[in-house]
Design an enzyme around this catalytic site. Sequence first.
Site, PDB file in Angstrom:
ATOM      1  N   SER A 106      59.522  53.808   0.359  1.00  0.00           N
ATOM      2  CA  SER A 106      58.481  54.236   0.578  1.00  0.00           C
ATOM      3  C   SER A 106      57.612  53.814  -1.046  1.00  0.00           C
ATOM      4  O   SER A 106      58.954  52.954  -1.335  1.00  0.00           O
ATOM      5  CB  SER A 106      58.662  55.986   0.304  1.00  0.00           C
ATOM      6  N   LYS A 107      56.900  53.771  -1.199  1.00  0.00           N
ATOM      7  CA  LYS A 107      55.522  53.079  -1.569  1.00  0.00           C
ATOM      8  C   LYS A 107      54.648  53.821  -1.862  1.00  0.00           C
ATOM      9  O   LYS A 107      53.852  54.348  -1.493  1.00  0.00           O
ATOM     10  CB  LYS A 107      55.915  52.392  -1.156  1.00  0.00           C
ATOM     11  N   GLY A 108      53.502  53.749  -3.585  1.00  0.00           N
ATOM     12  CA  GLY A 108      52.906  54.340  -3.317  1.00  0.00           C
ATOM     13  C   GLY A 108      51.473  53.892  -4.104  1.00  0.00           C
ATOM     14  O   GLY A 108      51.921  52.510  -5.034  1.00  0.00           O
TER      15      GLY A 108
END
Length: 476
Positions: A106-108
Site C-alpha cells: 500500500s502507499k499514501g
Amino acid sequence: MNPANEPSFRDSVDLMFNRAVALMDLPPGLEEKIRVCNATYTVRFGVRLRGRIHTFTGYRSVHSEHMEPVKGGIRYSTAVNQNEVEALAALMTYKCALVDAPFGGSKGGLCIDPRDYDEHELELITRRFAYELIKRDMINPAQNVPAPDMGTSEREMAWIADQYKRMNTTDINGVACVTGKPINAGGIQGRTEATGRGVQYALRAFFRDTQGLEKAGLKGGLEGKRVIIQGLGNVGYHAAKFLSEEDGCKITSIIERDGALHSADGLNVEAVHSWIGKHGTVKGYADAAFEADGAKMLEAECDILIPAALEGVINLSNAERVQAPLIIEAANGPVTAGADEVLRKKGTVIVPDMYANAGGVTVSYFEWVKNLSHIRFGRMQRRAEEARHQLVVDELERLSADKGLGWTLSPNFKEKYLRGAGELELVRSGLDDTMSTAYEAMSHVWHSRDDVDDLRTAAYLVSIGKVAESYRAKGL
Ligand code: NAD
C-alpha cells in the site's frame, strides 16, 4: 520526475515487472492479477488555517491484499499524484514479499510541501487526513498500516496513532495502526534509522558476494570506497553516516535539492547534516566545493552511487553518462525503466529499491509485532540471558583458580559477553538477518540462471514467486 519521453513511474514499475514475469511460468491470468493495483482512494478535505479554508488532496492506494494488513508509507510532497502512489504501492507488495514481511502493499500521499506550514498547522492537516482514512478503514492495525516516507517522520506517525486511538477508544491494538512512531508513543528502537541501516547491511551483503563484485568490476571491501549520495534526509543521512563512520567509506559528494557538495577526501556527514539543519541549504558549507547543478554530480566518478531522494532521477537524459559501477537504490524508483536498460548494457550493477530500502518495512514489521504483543523485545529474556552468561564466566574463573591456570578474561570480553541483548540489539540482529537472507535468495537467482542478468529481475522473480504462492494457497 520522469522526462516526457519516458513512461510514467507506474508504467516503469510495470515494465520491470513484465520483464521478470516473462521468465516465469505463472498460471493464466495470475500475472495480471498480481500486477494491477486493487484500489486507490482519493480524498479532498478542508482545514481552516490562517483565517480561511484550505483544500488538500490525498491518496491511499492498496496494490495487493494477498496478505493483510497492507503496508506502506505516507508521503508529503507537491509531486504526489495517483500514478506515483500506485507505483509506490506496487513496489511495497514486491518489497514485503522479498523480505518476508507478512503484508500486502500500500502507499499514501498528501499533495503538500510540509515546509509551507508550521508544526501546529501540519498537525491539523495530518489529523484531518488521518481521520478521512481511518473512518474508511484505510488506517487500521488489521487492515492498513502506514509508516513514514518522504516529508513525514515519527512526529506525523504519533499524530496518526493518537487520532486512531481517539476514534477507536476500545481497540486494545490501536497503537499498531501505524509504524515509525516515537518510542514514547509505541515505537521501537532502531526504526528511525532502519532504512539507512538496511542500505548499509545491503551493501555489506553485496560486498560479501565475490561474483557480484566481479560483475560490478569492484575489488576489496567497503573501506575507502568513494560514495556519492543524493538526498540527506532520513534514509540518505543514516546510510551516509553509518557507511562513513562504521565501514570507512568516503562520502565524496552529497547532492541536495539546491546543489551539491563535493570533497575528494570525503565529507563529514554529521557536519553537513547539522549545517542543513541550521541553514536549510547546503550552500555556504565551508569544507567542500559547491556545485550549483546538483544533479550533475550523479554523473561524477565514484565507486558507489546512492540515490536516496526521489524517483526518476537517473533517466534517459543522463544514464549514459553515469560513471558509478554500482548503484544502490535507497530511494524508491530512482532509475527509470529506460535508464535501467541503458545501465544494464553498460554493465552497471544496480541493487534494486525493493531490496535496498526494505530495512524500513522490516523494522516496521518488528514494531507492529511489538505493539500487538504489548511488550518490549528482550524484556523477558535479557536478565535470564545475563545470569546464564555469568554462570559460564564464574565457572571459567573458578576452574582457572582451582587448577592454577592463571587465565583471566579480558574486561572488554566480559563486558560484552555478560550484556544480554536489549531491544536495539535484537532489532539490528533481525534486520541484518533479513537483509542477508533476502540478498542470498536474490543473488542465487542472479548467479545461477543464464536468462537473468541483473539483480532487479532476480528480486522480482523471488518476490513475484512468493506472491503467486500465496495466491495459490488461497485458492485464487
Ligand atoms: P526525507 O523527506 O527524509 O528526505 C528526502 C531528502 O531528499 C531531503 O533531504 C530533500 O531535501 C532531498 N531532496 C528532495 N528533492 C531533491 C532533489 N531534487 N535532489 C536532491 N535531493 C533532494 O525522505 P526519506 O524518508 O529519506 O525518503 C527518501 C526516499 O527513500 C524516498 O524515495 C522514499 O520513498 C524512500 N524510502 C523511505 C523510507 C523511510 O523509512 N523513510 C523507507 C523506504 C524507502
